[in-house]
Design an enzyme around this catalytic site. Sequence first.
Site, PDB file in Angstrom:
ATOM      1  CD  GLU A 122       4.087   0.195   6.889  1.00  0.00           C
ATOM      2  OE1 GLU A 122       4.903   0.434   7.784  1.00  0.00           O
ATOM      3  OE2 GLU A 122       3.798   1.037   6.006  1.00  0.00           O
ATOM      4  CG  ASP A 133      -0.184   0.023   2.548  1.00  0.00           C
ATOM      5  OD1 ASP A 133       0.841  -0.684   2.675  1.00  0.00           O
ATOM      6  OD2 ASP A 133      -0.602   0.752   3.461  1.00  0.00           O
TER       7      ASP A 133
HETATM    8 ZN   LIG Z   1       6.898   1.919   4.000  1.00  0.00          ZN
END
Ligand SMILES: [Zn+2]
Length: 402
Positions: free
Chosen positions: A146, A81
């Site tokens: 994340e 992401d």
């Molecule tokens: Zn990163």
Amino acid sequence: MSALYQQIAKRAKELEADTARFLGDMVRVPSFSGKEKEVCQVIMREMEAAGFDEVRLDGLGSVVGRIGSGPRVIAFDAHIDTVYPGDLSLWKSDPFSGRVEDGKVWGRGSSDQEGGMASMVAAGRIIKELGLNKDFTIYFTGTVMEEDCDGLCWKYLINEEKIRPEMVVITEPTSLNIYRGHRGRMEMQVKVGGLSCHGSAPERGDNAIYKISRIALEIEKLHERLLTDPFLGKGSVCVSQVFFTGPSQCAVPDSATISLDRRLTWGETKESAVAEVKDAAARAGYPDAEVTILEYAEAAYTGLTYPMEKYYPTWVTPENSPYIQDAVHAYEGALGRKPLVDKWTFSTNAVSIAGMEKIPCIGLGPGHENQAHAPNEHCPVDHLSAAAGFYAAFVARLNGKA
Ligand SMILES: [Zn+2]
């Protein structure tokens, strides 16, 4: 330098242009946190073409590629992401061009950190082609969410998918250095109540903003008292947001809240950090202030919500760890120079893998940490082949082949 290391480095260089092409393919498919579905399809196709033994998605939508089925288990992780591009006027060209120019791949996610994903798949291809694996089940994970909640994806992989490697290589950007830790962090809020009344007669009420302001100034002093670790540096705390409730602009507010961004150095824990904030509130005169750790509970693109407390523990892998020593050996073999062994400034998925689950992590990734979340983000093309060569060489080393 062993002949095998040289062979690995040569093959990684031959694959360099194709590795850059794959990174560009990922950059061209925007993949903001919670919206990674399409880029996962791009990655799965690439893993299948590279000859991975198994390619699938987990319940949160992370890509799980596998090579080998040996008794020992390791993993390479890249979160796939990205953050948003931010102010487009700061970009010299399209943040999603993925173009290769001036020896760099350009665009959002190129350094943070789809470059690591590109190098991992190239390494997988080399591991298969050169027969570098024998003893290991090797997972190559392209993980989701994340940027919003580091470590959540791996908490899921470990606890729900029952993948428990003996060690994990984090491929976030390290400028091709070997990293072995970073500070932890937590997100907290402090709330105080008050008594509202008409603003024309404030003495009838109890002003929550005055109370939270005194606490905020104690937080500023708390920052100065925090520990310093010789390797990780100083813990920090800052007031990052302020909120209030009240009946009107012409009223004394009846509650006020501040958000805290706390960075935790070695030796600082959730318990110690909460106790310090309670102490700061008491020093301000408000021992009953409510201190809470925030929770992350957003849905993945699969629809699943997997809540997690926003506590991201500190981690360090000791310099004398055998994994660090094997990494240094593989690095010198594949890259032909001594690595710098250092630490990240930012936080990574290792907060859950190493910080919570005590699974040793090491880090090496293409690209530079200062490119993360910045306009005109780019990743040097030669970093991609160097990282791929290192990953394959590290697998060869762990298998006793180099
Ligand atoms: Zn990163």
